[in-house]
Design a protein around this motif. Structure first.
Motif, PDB file in Angstrom:
ATOM      1  N   ARG A   4      39.645  81.149  -4.256  1.00 62.94           N
ATOM      2  CA  ARG A   4      40.818  81.149  -5.212  1.00 62.94           C
ATOM      3  C   ARG A   4      41.108  82.328  -5.586  1.00 62.94           C
ATOM      4  O   ARG A   4      42.570  81.978  -6.238  1.00 62.94           O
ATOM      5  N   ARG A   7      43.595  84.041  -4.192  1.00 60.91           N
ATOM      6  CA  ARG A   7      44.244  83.824  -3.881  1.00 60.91           C
ATOM      7  C   ARG A   7      45.687  84.291  -4.787  1.00 60.91           C
ATOM      8  O   ARG A   7      46.299  84.858  -4.768  1.00 60.91           O
ATOM      9  N   LEU A   8      44.890  83.403  -6.137  1.00 68.11           N
ATOM     10  CA  LEU A   8      45.367  83.935  -7.300  1.00 68.11           C
ATOM     11  C   LEU A   8      45.706  85.262  -7.084  1.00 68.11           C
ATOM     12  O   LEU A   8      47.061  86.027  -7.847  1.00 68.11           O
ATOM     13  N   ILE A  11      48.746  86.411  -5.015  1.00 66.17           N
ATOM     14  CA  ILE A  11      49.840  86.092  -5.783  1.00 66.17           C
ATOM     15  C   ILE A  11      50.695  86.323  -6.992  1.00 66.17           C
ATOM     16  O   ILE A  11      51.681  86.602  -7.182  1.00 66.17           O
ATOM     17  N   ALA A  12      49.835  87.278  -7.846  1.00 66.20           N
ATOM     18  CA  ALA A  12      50.253  88.059  -9.345  1.00 66.20           C
ATOM     19  C   ALA A  12      50.652  89.074  -8.663  1.00 66.20           C
ATOM     20  O   ALA A  12      51.687  89.786  -9.617  1.00 66.20           O
TER      21      ALA A  12
END
Length: 150
Positions: A4, A7-8, A11-12
């Protein structure tokens, strides 16, 4: 790092890259985003001859000179500065002295535009804010009228 968290972070990073690209594009286009310039803005920016641009303002009363064929010369004003415009072609039906106009073409000299497109406007509601303010300062702007009287 957990799945997780990765993934964050991805995306950032993607959002940062897209934001940076958008910022660079807007910075590069900062002068081109303007729909058209007023004659005062053309003078202030001291644009070089050969620059392609759009100029908006009022057709100065008494300045329209029609020559042989479809050649016409006139002056576009915002009340503070004037810009001479030469055009070869048919003028729009709404074109007349005292009315709003947008001329698109190449700057031939610091105070002269060689236009290849003329767009006539039917009333001052389409004037750029700077032109409206200049006309109001001179007392030539009349709210609700079709033509600003000289």
């Amino acid at each position: 790092m957990t799945r997780r968290g990765r993934r964050l972070a991805l995306i950032a990073a993607a959002l940062a890259v897209v934001g940076g690209a958008a910022g660079l594009a807007l910075y590069a286009l900062r002068d081109s985003i303007v729909f058209f310039y007023s004659p005062s803005e053309v003078v202030e920016k001291a644009l070089e001859p050969g620059a392609r641009l759009r100029v908006g303002g009022l057709v100065k009363t008494g300045s329209v000179v029609k020559s042989a064929g479809e050649a016409v010369a006139f002056v576009v004003t915002d009340g503070a500065h004037d810009l001479r415009v030469s055009y070869q072609g048919l003028l729009p039906d709404l074109f007349r002295e005292g009315q709003g106009v947008v001329a698109e073409g190449v700057l031939a000299a610091r105070d002269q535009l060689r236009a290849d497109t003329i767009l006539a406007k039917h009333d001052e509601r389409y004037m750029p804010r700077e032109v409206v303010e200049a006309l109001k300062k001179e007392g030539r702007w009349q709210e609700g009228k079709d033509v600003a009287k000289p």
